[in-house]
Write a protein that holds these residues in place. Structure first.
Motif, PDB file in Angstrom:
ATOM      1  N   MET A  13       0.825  -1.202   0.000  1.00 28.14           N
ATOM      2  CA  MET A  13       0.000   0.000   0.000  1.00 28.14           C
ATOM      3  C   MET A  13       0.855   1.246   0.000  1.00 28.14           C
ATOM      4  O   MET A  13       0.555   2.233  -0.686  1.00 28.14           O
ATOM      5  CB  MET A  13      -0.913   0.030   1.230  1.00 28.14           C
ATOM      6  CG  MET A  13      -2.273  -0.592   1.026  1.00 28.14           C
ATOM      7  SD  MET A  13      -3.420  -0.055   2.316  1.00 28.14           S
ATOM      8  CE  MET A  13      -2.687  -0.758   3.775  1.00 28.14           C
ATOM      9  N   GLY A  14       1.935   1.225   0.777  1.00 27.46           N
ATOM     10  CA  GLY A  14       2.809   2.383   0.862  1.00 27.46           C
ATOM     11  C   GLY A  14       3.427   2.742  -0.473  1.00 27.46           C
ATOM     12  O   GLY A  14       3.754   3.911  -0.719  1.00 27.46           O
ATOM     13  N   ALA A  63      -2.081   4.176   3.175  1.00 24.27           N
ATOM     14  CA  ALA A  63      -1.359   3.243   4.037  1.00 24.27           C
ATOM     15  C   ALA A  63      -1.230   3.798   5.451  1.00 24.27           C
ATOM     16  O   ALA A  63      -1.443   3.079   6.441  1.00 24.27           O
ATOM     17  CB  ALA A  63       0.020   2.945   3.451  1.00 24.27           C
ATOM     18  N   GLU A  64      -0.893   5.071   5.555  1.00 30.28           N
ATOM     19  CA  GLU A  64      -0.752   5.674   6.881  1.00 30.28           C
ATOM     20  C   GLU A  64      -2.102   5.786   7.589  1.00 30.28           C
ATOM     21  O   GLU A  64      -2.178   5.662   8.816  1.00 30.28           O
ATOM     22  CB  GLU A  64      -0.093   7.048   6.766  1.00 30.28           C
ATOM     23  CG  GLU A  64       1.386   6.964   6.421  1.00 30.28           C
ATOM     24  CD  GLU A  64       2.130   6.008   7.354  1.00 30.28           C
ATOM     25  OE1 GLU A  64       2.042   6.183   8.596  1.00 30.28           O
ATOM     26  OE2 GLU A  64       2.791   5.076   6.851  1.00 30.28           O
ATOM     27  N   ARG A  65      -3.167   5.993   6.823  1.00 30.36           N
ATOM     28  CA  ARG A  65      -4.489   6.077   7.434  1.00 30.36           C
ATOM     29  C   ARG A  65      -4.940   4.725   7.964  1.00 30.36           C
ATOM     30  O   ARG A  65      -5.604   4.640   9.007  1.00 30.36           O
ATOM     31  CB  ARG A  65      -5.484   6.614   6.402  1.00 30.36           C
ATOM     32  CG  ARG A  65      -6.803   7.038   7.006  1.00 30.36           C
ATOM     33  CD  ARG A  65      -7.548   8.023   6.132  1.00 30.36           C
ATOM     34  NE  ARG A  65      -8.141   7.415   4.946  1.00 30.36           N
ATOM     35  CZ  ARG A  65      -7.776   7.692   3.699  1.00 30.36           C
ATOM     36  NH1 ARG A  65      -6.788   8.557   3.466  1.00 30.36           N
ATOM     37  NH2 ARG A  65      -8.369   7.121   2.678  1.00 30.36           N
ATOM     38  N   LEU A  66      -4.562   3.658   7.285  1.00 30.48           N
ATOM     39  CA  LEU A  66      -4.983   2.315   7.703  1.00 30.48           C
ATOM     40  C   LEU A  66      -4.023   1.657   8.693  1.00 30.48           C
ATOM     41  O   LEU A  66      -4.379   0.675   9.342  1.00 30.48           O
ATOM     42  CB  LEU A  66      -5.127   1.405   6.476  1.00 30.48           C
ATOM     43  CG  LEU A  66      -6.251   1.748   5.498  1.00 30.48           C
ATOM     44  CD1 LEU A  66      -6.246   0.783   4.325  1.00 30.48           C
ATOM     45  CD2 LEU A  66      -7.610   1.708   6.203  1.00 30.48           C
ATOM     46  N   ARG A  67      -2.817   2.196   8.816  1.00 34.41           N
ATOM     47  CA  ARG A  67      -1.808   1.561   9.665  1.00 34.41           C
ATOM     48  C   ARG A  67      -2.282   1.349  11.109  1.00 34.41           C
ATOM     49  O   ARG A  67      -2.103   0.246  11.657  1.00 34.41           O
ATOM     50  CB  ARG A  67      -0.508   2.380   9.641  1.00 34.41           C
ATOM     51  CG  ARG A  67       0.643   1.715  10.394  1.00 34.41           C
ATOM     52  CD  ARG A  67       1.902   2.574  10.323  1.00 34.41           C
ATOM     53  NE  ARG A  67       2.317   2.781   8.945  1.00 34.41           N
ATOM     54  CZ  ARG A  67       3.038   1.905   8.245  1.00 34.41           C
ATOM     55  NH1 ARG A  67       3.435   0.764   8.809  1.00 34.41           N
ATOM     56  NH2 ARG A  67       3.381   2.176   6.996  1.00 34.41           N
TER      57      ARG A  67
END
Length: 257
Positions: A226-227, A234-238
């Motif tokens: 994703m990144g 990606a950062e929102r789902l991490r």
């Protein structure tokens, strides 16, 4: 086991029969024979257009009888897409033969692997690959179900769900690398830096601890891929994926078969 020569002979015979069948408006090679490398394991893929004044179901039934009575078919399965019927046969020799029947008005290329050998075809829009967003969405959805399967002690279901997450991560990587992203067709052409870390997502045992290990591996792979395609998402789902991992890891530490 069939030989390549037997396969080529059968393909040629089917094309000759199709050309002679007045109910068919067109015959095309599809699959690897139309635009990709073939090897000794390749199957037969042909597509037929059926004239509007012909009985579509009767034509399909007659060709099916030919496959059983003349070519040793053991069974078949249909994949229906719109008005097109993809009838897939298993022969006694283990050769797979895919015959696609479309109404004349819909007989045309839906992918680059279509080569007209007789008659006529129409222009058709190609089937687009899946979007990165849809693959990511399905990956986290399967991750949720993997988490709940492990928590419920449903080891086989958990193994299935982890595999689905991994399959969607690999499809996402194929999309990024410009490789075929459906049915695993491009996976073995992915670079080692994509494939090697995902080996940790393979389930080796049906117990909570190993499932937790594989789950951690597959979510790490999802975040990494994703990144590369959508860093903001990606950062929102991490945080959510990290929380899933913590829940699963705790279950793996406490649980057993």
């Amino acid at each position: 086991m069939f030989t390549p020569d037997e396969r080529e002979g059968l393909r040629a015979g089917l094309i000759e029969a199709a050309r002679a069948d007045g109910r068919l408006s067109g015959v095309a090679l599809t699959g690897s024979a139309a635009g990709g490398p073939q090897d000794e394991w390749s199957d037969i893929d042909l597509a037929f257009g059926v004239r509007p004044d012909s009985d579509f179901q009767r034509t399909l039934a007659d060709w099916t009888a030919t496959m059983y009575e003349g070519h040793g078919a053991l069974h078949h399965v249909d994949v229906v897409v719109g008005a097109t019927v993809y009838r897939v046969f298993l022969l006694a020799s283990t050769l797979q033969v895919d015959l696609a029947f479309s109404p004349e008005a819909e007989f045309g290329p839906r992918a680059p692997t279509f080569r007209l050998v007789s008659g006529r075809s129409v222009d058709r829009p190609h089937v687009p690959p899946p979007t990165a967003e849809s693959l990511i969405g399905l990956a986290w959805l399967y991750a949720l179900h993997a988490r709940s399967s492990i928590a419920r002690g449903r080891w086989w279901q958990a193994e299935y769900m982890i595999g689905e997450v991994r399959d969607h991560v690999l499809s996402l990587a194929c999309l990024r690398h410009g490789l075929p992203s459906r049915e695993g067709r491009g996976i073995d052409r992915l670079p080692a830096e994509v494939l090697n870390p995902l080996e940790e997502s393979l389930v080796r045992g049906l117990d909570a601890a190993d499932l937790a290990r594989a789950f951690e591996g597959v979510t790490a792979g999802l975040l990494a891929e994703m990144g590369r395609v959508d860093a903001a998402l990606a950062e929102r789902l991490r945080p959510a994926l990290t929380e899933l991992n913590e829940t699963v890891r705790q279950g793996g530490a406490d649980g057993s078969r």
